[in-house]
Design an enzyme around this catalytic site. Structure first.
Site, PDB file in Angstrom:
ATOM      1  N   HIS A  22       2.870   0.013   6.393  1.00 52.69           N
ATOM      2  CA  HIS A  22       2.322   1.372   6.420  1.00 52.69           C
ATOM      3  C   HIS A  22       1.646   1.534   7.783  1.00 52.69           C
ATOM      4  O   HIS A  22       0.487   1.148   7.965  1.00 52.69           O
ATOM      5  CB  HIS A  22       1.326   1.580   5.282  1.00 52.69           C
ATOM      6  CG  HIS A  22       1.943   1.548   3.927  1.00 52.69           C
ATOM      7  ND1 HIS A  22       2.796   2.539   3.488  1.00 52.69           N
ATOM      8  CD2 HIS A  22       1.855   0.649   2.923  1.00 52.69           C
ATOM      9  CE1 HIS A  22       3.192   2.257   2.252  1.00 52.69           C
ATOM     10  NE2 HIS A  22       2.642   1.113   1.892  1.00 52.69           N
ATOM     11  N   GLU A  75      -0.962  -7.746  -2.489  1.00 58.55           N
ATOM     12  CA  GLU A  75      -2.208  -7.556  -1.757  1.00 58.55           C
ATOM     13  C   GLU A  75      -3.314  -8.525  -2.159  1.00 58.55           C
ATOM     14  O   GLU A  75      -4.414  -8.118  -2.545  1.00 58.55           O
ATOM     15  CB  GLU A  75      -2.674  -6.100  -1.910  1.00 58.55           C
ATOM     16  CG  GLU A  75      -1.637  -5.105  -1.412  1.00 58.55           C
ATOM     17  CD  GLU A  75      -2.002  -3.650  -1.699  1.00 58.55           C
ATOM     18  OE1 GLU A  75      -3.091  -3.399  -2.244  1.00 58.55           O
ATOM     19  OE2 GLU A  75      -1.182  -2.782  -1.374  1.00 58.55           O
ATOM     20  N   ASP A  85       6.399   3.298   6.350  1.00 62.09           N
ATOM     21  CA  ASP A  85       6.242   4.689   6.772  1.00 62.09           C
ATOM     22  C   ASP A  85       5.355   4.689   8.010  1.00 62.09           C
ATOM     23  O   ASP A  85       4.609   3.747   8.263  1.00 62.09           O
ATOM     24  CB  ASP A  85       5.687   5.609   5.662  1.00 62.09           C
ATOM     25  CG  ASP A  85       4.441   5.092   4.970  1.00 62.09           C
ATOM     26  OD1 ASP A  85       3.640   4.370   5.608  1.00 62.09           O
ATOM     27  OD2 ASP A  85       4.241   5.412   3.787  1.00 62.09           O
ATOM     28  N   ASN A 112       3.513  -9.744  -1.503  1.00 58.12           N
ATOM     29  CA  ASN A 112       3.618  -8.507  -0.713  1.00 58.12           C
ATOM     30  C   ASN A 112       2.224  -8.078  -0.267  1.00 58.12           C
ATOM     31  O   ASN A 112       1.286  -8.087  -1.064  1.00 58.12           O
ATOM     32  CB  ASN A 112       4.257  -7.432  -1.612  1.00 58.12           C
ATOM     33  CG  ASN A 112       4.661  -6.179  -0.883  1.00 58.12           C
ATOM     34  OD1 ASN A 112       5.347  -6.237   0.127  1.00 58.12           O
ATOM     35  ND2 ASN A 112       4.261  -5.031  -1.408  1.00 58.12           N
ATOM     36  N   GLU A 146       7.619  -1.367   2.600  1.00 56.03           N
ATOM     37  CA  GLU A 146       7.034  -0.053   2.298  1.00 56.03           C
ATOM     38  C   GLU A 146       6.843   0.758   3.576  1.00 56.03           C
ATOM     39  O   GLU A 146       5.824   1.429   3.760  1.00 56.03           O
ATOM     40  CB  GLU A 146       5.702  -0.221   1.566  1.00 56.03           C
ATOM     41  CG  GLU A 146       5.799  -1.046   0.301  1.00 56.03           C
ATOM     42  CD  GLU A 146       4.494  -1.162  -0.473  1.00 56.03           C
ATOM     43  OE1 GLU A 146       3.590  -0.309  -0.268  1.00 56.03           O
ATOM     44  OE2 GLU A 146       4.364  -2.085  -1.289  1.00 56.03           O
TER      45      GLU A 146
END
Length: 451
Positions: free
Chosen positions: A238, A161, A268, A202, A266
């Site tokens: 996300h 990030e 979801d 990432n 990641e």
């Protein structure tokens, strides 16, 4: 990116399995794919991974993680604050446990994460460091952690990030202390510590083509041109229900065209609660779109979900009123999203009929002579105005007390019906009741019927 939920305990010793139950007709329990997701992914040459919590890698949680996924990411166990909470004092227990579990089950491990602005130890964030000191701390941390697992981990999220939403660099301990080149320094240090591991940057909200992903693209292009070791880009994903970026595959392809791998790291897809059949259908379509976009690009190496069960998701704690973001519900029943992932990987599934209500029995705590149990009645695509559940004990268990239901036991047969205030179960809703019972010798989970 985010912490897996750490405050929930599903069971102490046993967990129930959802079976049977529908309004008017009896519906079969949800089936998994005809082949586990990891086998479908292997056939495509892809990774199908999940983030995990080490302490839960037993029972149903551990069995599902081992059966369905060919890669694991420690949700929290490898972050700096976890491994070195006090300077010079290390805790590798959970990280070691996850790596050992993965090796025992033929899974690769994605290391997560080495250099980040969050979940750092207070001694680091509250310190006053010169640039030389900060540089040394970062280099030493990377050398120690990557070196510990040298040859055992496939991939590392080296830098996590680094960008703001507008594509500028995030103001962090690392950027403010070392400048933008902290990223190149971290990657170079990681390559020295394990030349075989794949090294990634990432970030989140970089799934589609936008200012943030373009900044990441330009950084990777520059690093490649400078000869800095960079093997891949992680798109966290996300996502929010119904908001898969239309440019996802295009974005994956443009990074691949730079000569790096791409991973969905990641995934979801959260929704406003309660869930219902319409939302779950949309979520399935979204999961299928994301996995399908990865399958379509040769250099997209695979997809990792950020926790596979809703009971281990960070979403409800971070976004109040939202959740149901993973492929399995809190009772390990595969949701439509699971079947959509399987289909995107080329598999076929046997899905339960729509309009089903299910009853799930679980043991929440157990001691020498007794235990506490719970039954959850949930509906999706249907509803109940009253309910009654029953089961037969196979080892002499006896109910001694119940709450939120009226329960009677005759011999081995137990029958429980709703209280006056909780008979209605709406579409997408659920109710639970609990009980205490005695046991001796063994406590097998019974088959529950809902009528």
């Amino acid at each position: 990116m985010r912490s897996l939920r750490t405050g929930l305990s599903l069971t102490s010793l046993l967990s129930g399995v959802a079976l049977l139950g529908a309004l008017l007709v009896t519906a079969p329990a949800a089936h998994a794919a005809d082949a586990p997701l990891r086998d479908l992914a292997d056939a495509k040459g892809k990774v199908m991974g999940t983030a995990v919590t080490g302490s839960k890698l037993t029972g149903t949680y551990g069995d599902t993680a081992a059966r369905e996924f060919n890669a694991l990411t420690p949700g929290n166990a490898m972050k700096w604050g976890s491994v070195e909470p006090t300077r010079g004092t290390f805790n590798w227990a959970e990280a070691d446990q996850i790596v050992a579990f993965a090796e025992a089950n033929g899974q690769q491990v994605r290391g997560h994460t080495l250099v980040w602005h969050s979940q750092n130890p207070s001694w680091l964030t509250n310190g006053t460091w010169t640039a030389a000191q900060l540089s040394g701390l970062m280099n030493d941390h990377i050398a120690l952690e990557v070196g510990r697992y040298k040859g055992r981990l496939a991939t590392w999220d080296v830098v996590n990030e680094p960008f703001n939403e507008d594509g500028t660099y995030r103001q962090t301990l690392w950027y403010n202390g070392l400048g933008a080149d902290y990223i190149a320094q971290a990657l170079t240090a990681a390559r020295a510590a394990d030349p075989a591991a794949k090294l990634y940057i990432n970030d989140y909200n970089v799934e589609g083509v936008n200012a943030k992903s373009t900044a990441l693209y330009n950084l990777v292009k520059s690093l490649k041109e400078r000869g800095v070791p960079i093997d891949g880009v992680g798109l966290q994903a996300h996502l929010i229900l119904g908001q898969v970026p239309s440019t996802l595959q295009q974005n994956i392809q443009r990074f691949a065209d730079l000569g790096v791998d791409v991973a969905i790291t990641e995934l979801d897809i959260r929704m406003q609660l309660p869930s219902d059949s319409t939302k779950l259908t949309q979520q399935a379509a979204d999961y299928k779109a994301v996995v399908g976009a990865c399958v379509a690009v040769a250099r997209c190496v695979g997809v990792t979900v950020w926790g596979f069960t809703d009971s281990d998701s960070w979403i409800p704690d971070t976004f109040p009123g939202q959740g149901a973001a993973t492929p399995y519900d809190e009772n390990y029943a595969p949701k439509p999203a699971y079947h959509a992932i399987a289909e995107a990987l080329g598999g076929t599934t046997s899905e339960p009929p729509t309009g089903a209500c299910t009853a799930t029995y679980s043991v929440t705590s157990q001691w020498n002579s007794g235990f506490t149990g719970q039954v959850r009645i949930a509906c999706s695509g249907s509803a109940l105005s009253s309910w009654k559940v029953g089961w037969t004990y196979g080892a002499g268990q006896r109910i001694t007390q119940a709450w939120n239901a009226t329960c009677t036991q005759t011999g081995t047969a137990v029958s429980c019906s709703n209280a006056s205030y909780n008979g209605t179960v709406p579409d997408g809703g659920s109710v639970t009741f609990g009980f205490n019972a005695s046991w001796s010798g063994s406590n097998p989970v019974p088959v529950v019927t809902l009528g």
